[in-house]
Design an enzyme around this catalytic site. Sequence first.
Site, PDB file in Angstrom:
ATOM      1  N   ASP A   1     -41.648 -11.862 -39.405  1.00 48.81           N
ATOM      2  CA  ASP A   1     -41.378 -10.953 -40.521  1.00 48.81           C
ATOM      3  C   ASP A   1     -41.684  -9.533 -40.058  1.00 48.81           C
ATOM      4  O   ASP A   1     -42.610  -9.315 -39.271  1.00 48.81           O
ATOM      5  CB  ASP A   1     -42.225 -11.296 -41.747  1.00 48.81           C
ATOM      6  CG  ASP A   1     -41.816 -10.478 -42.965  1.00 48.81           C
ATOM      7  OD1 ASP A   1     -40.814 -10.840 -43.611  1.00 48.81           O
ATOM      8  OD2 ASP A   1     -42.482  -9.467 -43.266  1.00 48.81           O
TER       9      ASP A   1
ATOM     10  N   GLU B   1     -41.878  -5.222 -41.371  1.00 50.60           N
ATOM     11  CA  GLU B   1     -41.810  -4.166 -42.386  1.00 50.60           C
ATOM     12  C   GLU B   1     -41.189  -2.953 -41.706  1.00 50.60           C
ATOM     13  O   GLU B   1     -41.416  -2.710 -40.515  1.00 50.60           O
ATOM     14  CB  GLU B   1     -43.195  -3.834 -42.936  1.00 50.60           C
ATOM     15  CG  GLU B   1     -43.955  -5.014 -43.529  1.00 50.60           C
ATOM     16  CD  GLU B   1     -43.260  -5.670 -44.712  1.00 50.60           C
ATOM     17  OE1 GLU B   1     -42.422  -5.003 -45.357  1.00 50.60           O
ATOM     18  OE2 GLU B   1     -43.529  -6.863 -44.968  1.00 50.60           O
TER      19      GLU B   1
ATOM     20  N   HIS C   1     -45.291  -8.599 -48.952  1.00 48.75           N
ATOM     21  CA  HIS C   1     -44.755  -7.477 -48.181  1.00 48.75           C
ATOM     22  C   HIS C   1     -45.724  -6.940 -47.134  1.00 48.75           C
ATOM     23  O   HIS C   1     -45.847  -5.730 -46.942  1.00 48.75           O
ATOM     24  CB  HIS C   1     -44.299  -6.353 -49.128  1.00 48.75           C
ATOM     25  CG  HIS C   1     -43.202  -6.778 -50.045  1.00 48.75           C
ATOM     26  ND1 HIS C   1     -41.959  -7.149 -49.583  1.00 48.75           N
ATOM     27  CD2 HIS C   1     -43.165  -6.917 -51.390  1.00 48.75           C
ATOM     28  CE1 HIS C   1     -41.204  -7.476 -50.621  1.00 48.75           C
ATOM     29  NE2 HIS C   1     -41.904  -7.363 -51.719  1.00 48.75           N
TER      30      HIS C   1
ATOM     31  N   ASP D   1     -46.383 -12.657 -44.757  1.00 45.01           N
ATOM     32  CA  ASP D   1     -45.072 -13.193 -45.125  1.00 45.01           C
ATOM     33  C   ASP D   1     -44.527 -14.137 -44.058  1.00 45.01           C
ATOM     34  O   ASP D   1     -43.818 -15.099 -44.379  1.00 45.01           O
ATOM     35  CB  ASP D   1     -44.089 -12.045 -45.374  1.00 45.01           C
ATOM     36  CG  ASP D   1     -44.267 -11.408 -46.743  1.00 45.01           C
ATOM     37  OD1 ASP D   1     -44.985 -11.980 -47.585  1.00 45.01           O
ATOM     38  OD2 ASP D   1     -43.687 -10.330 -46.977  1.00 45.01           O
TER      39      ASP D   1
END
Length: 257
Positions: free
Chosen positions: A81, A83, A216, A221
């Site tokens: 994952d 960001e 998030h 995540d």
Amino acid sequence: MDYNELYKKQIINCDKILERLMINSLNYKDLKNQYENALGLELDYDTLLMLGLDITLKQNQEVFLNSRNKSIQDETFCVVDIESTGSISNGQIIEIGAVKVKNGKILDEFESFIYASEVPENITELTGINALMLKDAPKSAKVLADFRLFLGNAIFVAHNVSFDYGFIAKESLEHLNAPLINRKLCTIMLARRCIECDKYGLDSLKNELGITSVHHRALSDAKACAFILNHCINTLKGSLIKTSNDLILYSRSKMKK
């Protein structure tokens, strides 16, 4: 150089080669030429492995895709994952989190911020990450190189894999001049075939499966996504889905009405 167009072209071309490898072994020279044409690079067998292709070269010079006969329990999945500050076309990755999973167990973890001078306010509101938190973080090239070593030739798994895989593929080209050619698996697509739920976003599936984690943030995540992957695999035990190749094909199969 337009990295946005280059990474898309490379992914499309490499996926076409994998489609052939999923069905038949290919002669090494033919495979090498196909990847060189797809990537615009001179390659050898070791480089293909380093870039993420999980293959075996046999004595007759035929190349075999290992996921064709590797059982799901013996496969290594790297659940990822990220960001970012925006979209693939106009943003940058600011955090990568990943876990390596084999036979339902987490083997290893990867987590790192990436330096950025600014973080949009809406991203800070969503993730809690601000520019001050990133001021001493390593730069993209360092983190991406470390992550690529962590990933190896595992199957790249993510929730909406085209986003995470595509973003890392683009930034790998930009900062490392290294394409990404791992096999990939989308847990949204897999969950749609294994879990009854009104919605299939990560938060909805976490609620459905009782997963408690921070929203998030990349590693949190990634772990939630790994739980979903393992849950889906468990629902398929006793079925005809035996190999990691079966699993990928099943995730992409048409839904029954």
